[in-house]
Design a protein around this motif. Structure first.
Motif, PDB file in Angstrom:
ATOM      1  N   ARG A 138      42.903 -13.086 -20.271  1.00 53.21           N
ATOM      2  CA  ARG A 138      42.070 -13.731 -19.081  1.00 53.21           C
ATOM      3  C   ARG A 138      40.883 -13.741 -18.241  1.00 53.21           C
ATOM      4  O   ARG A 138      40.635 -12.172 -18.447  1.00 53.21           O
TER       5      ARG A 138
ATOM      6  N   ARG B 111      38.182 -14.381 -15.334  1.00 61.15           N
ATOM      7  CA  ARG B 111      37.609 -14.663 -14.103  1.00 61.15           C
ATOM      8  C   ARG B 111      36.292 -14.206 -13.643  1.00 61.15           C
ATOM      9  O   ARG B 111      36.007 -12.918 -13.831  1.00 61.15           O
TER      10      ARG B 111
ATOM     11  N   GLU C 252      44.277 -19.185 -29.613  1.00 62.80           N
ATOM     12  CA  GLU C 252      44.210 -18.988 -28.637  1.00 62.80           C
ATOM     13  C   GLU C 252      43.530 -18.245 -27.236  1.00 62.80           C
ATOM     14  O   GLU C 252      43.263 -17.738 -27.378  1.00 62.80           O
TER      15      GLU C 252
ATOM     16  N   PRO D 236      42.005 -17.219 -23.926  1.00 57.95           N
ATOM     17  CA  PRO D 236      41.775 -16.523 -22.575  1.00 57.95           C
ATOM     18  C   PRO D 236      41.469 -17.608 -21.665  1.00 57.95           C
ATOM     19  O   PRO D 236      41.122 -18.727 -21.809  1.00 57.95           O
ATOM     20  N   HIS D 237      42.566 -17.680 -21.073  1.00 59.60           N
ATOM     21  CA  HIS D 237      42.430 -18.509 -19.591  1.00 59.60           C
ATOM     22  C   HIS D 237      41.205 -18.484 -18.841  1.00 59.60           C
ATOM     23  O   HIS D 237      41.303 -16.825 -18.762  1.00 59.60           O
ATOM     24  N   CYS D 238      40.154 -18.892 -18.651  1.00 62.94           N
ATOM     25  CA  CYS D 238      39.212 -18.426 -17.545  1.00 62.94           C
ATOM     26  C   CYS D 238      38.777 -19.703 -16.942  1.00 62.94           C
ATOM     27  O   CYS D 238      38.928 -20.732 -17.167  1.00 62.94           O
ATOM     28  N   VAL D 239      38.324 -19.113 -15.946  1.00 62.31           N
ATOM     29  CA  VAL D 239      38.535 -19.235 -14.289  1.00 62.31           C
ATOM     30  C   VAL D 239      37.217 -18.997 -14.057  1.00 62.31           C
ATOM     31  O   VAL D 239      36.336 -17.659 -13.925  1.00 62.31           O
TER      32      VAL D 239
ATOM     33  N   ALA E 174      41.856 -24.394 -21.735  1.00 64.54           N
ATOM     34  CA  ALA E 174      42.083 -22.805 -21.224  1.00 64.54           C
ATOM     35  C   ALA E 174      40.795 -23.038 -19.976  1.00 64.54           C
ATOM     36  O   ALA E 174      40.157 -21.648 -20.492  1.00 64.54           O
ATOM     37  N   VAL E 175      39.688 -23.284 -19.783  1.00 67.73           N
ATOM     38  CA  VAL E 175      38.013 -23.546 -18.801  1.00 67.73           C
ATOM     39  C   VAL E 175      38.404 -24.259 -17.532  1.00 67.73           C
ATOM     40  O   VAL E 175      38.873 -25.375 -17.486  1.00 67.73           O
ATOM     41  N   ARG E 176      38.492 -23.442 -16.100  1.00 68.31           N
ATOM     42  CA  ARG E 176      38.021 -23.877 -14.859  1.00 68.31           C
ATOM     43  C   ARG E 176      36.923 -23.603 -14.366  1.00 68.31           C
ATOM     44  O   ARG E 176      36.821 -22.378 -14.324  1.00 68.31           O
TER      45      ARG E 176
END
Length: 261
Positions: A91, A93, A143, A145-148, A181-183
């Motif tokens: 993850r 941020r 897979e 990373p979840h990215c914000v 996975a991108v916000r």
């Protein structure tokens, strides 16, 4: 370690396995021209290529390990530790007050940022741009990373590289926002003062739930793992996220700012 050492290791592994360039390309599903370009030094190998070649040639991770060692000598020494954390993260941020974050930059935008002020030679600027582009591959992994990403509105309005470069950058933001996975969120100018005015930061969460923080000043970047500092930045993150536009409103703003459809 120089990349030439890595190339020699690839050639030796391929010769030992009696695999031609064309056969290797077919096995790992890369084009023969790309394999040839890598073996002649015209194109730098990616970690994905090294891992695929390791599997195809039965080298037990040797090529990936050697490439990691070679990459450690590229770019600013202070950035090497963060690159490792960034690649491991599950993850990310990130907040930026003035610029589009490096993981989202187009090549033209990155070159404008890196070349401004004439602080680097053309060769070093090329190398730093290439490194930045390579880092972005993590967004396209199987897979990722979840990215914000939180951006001050200034970042999407500043004409870095000129209007055409900014327009291309805005198009890239819209494209990347489609990745699962991108916000993206923008903190609007109407907010006035906010918790991020002191500068940008990136928070990384690793597979073992460990958290690390990356901060930059005018001279260099720092990796921070002090719990007190991480807690402070997480409070800033929560405040900024609360002030930001929704994802839909953010993308509407980016579309509005784009000149070309």
């Amino acid at each position: 370690m120089d990349i030439e050492v890595w190339i020699r290791a690839l050639k030796a592994a391929r010769a030992g396995a009696e695999v031609s360039q064309e056969a290797l390309a077919a096995t790992i599903r890369w084009s023969p021209s790309t394999v040839a370009a890598i073996e002649t030094g015209r194109r730098r190998p990616t970690m994905e290529f090294a891992a695929a070649a390791d599997q195809a040639l039965g080298t037990g991770g040797l090529l990936a390990s050697l490439l990691t060692t070679a990459d450690q000598g590229r770019g600013p020494s202070w950035f090497v530790p963060w690159r490792g954390y960034e690649q491991q993260a599950v993850r990310l941020r990130a907040f930026e007050a003035c610029l589009v974050p490096g993981l989202l930059q187009t090549e033209d935008y990155a070159r404008a940022v890196i070349s401004t002020g004439g602080l680097h030679s053309p060769a070093l600027a090329d190398e730093l741009v290439a490194l930045r582009m390579e880092r972005q591959q993590l967004l396209h992994r199987d897979e990722p990373p979840h990215c914000v990403f939180l951006l001050d509105e200034t970042a999407v309005r500043r004409p870095v590289g000129g209007p055409a470069v900014l327009d291309g950058q805005l198009a890239r933001l819209l494209e990347l926002a489609e990745l699962p996975a991108v916000r993206l969120h923008v903190v609007p100018l109407a907010v006035g003062e906010h918790a991020g005015l002191g500068g940008g930061f990136v928070l990384a969460e690793l597979p073992d739930s460990e958290r690390v923080l990356y901060l930059e000043n005018a001279a260099r970047g720092h990796v921070v793992d002090d719990p007190e500092n991480i807690t402070l930045i997480e409070r800033k993150w929560d405040s900024l996220l609360g002030e930001s536009l929704s994802t839909g409103a953010t993308l509407d703003l980016v579309r509005k700012l784009k000149v070309t459809p």
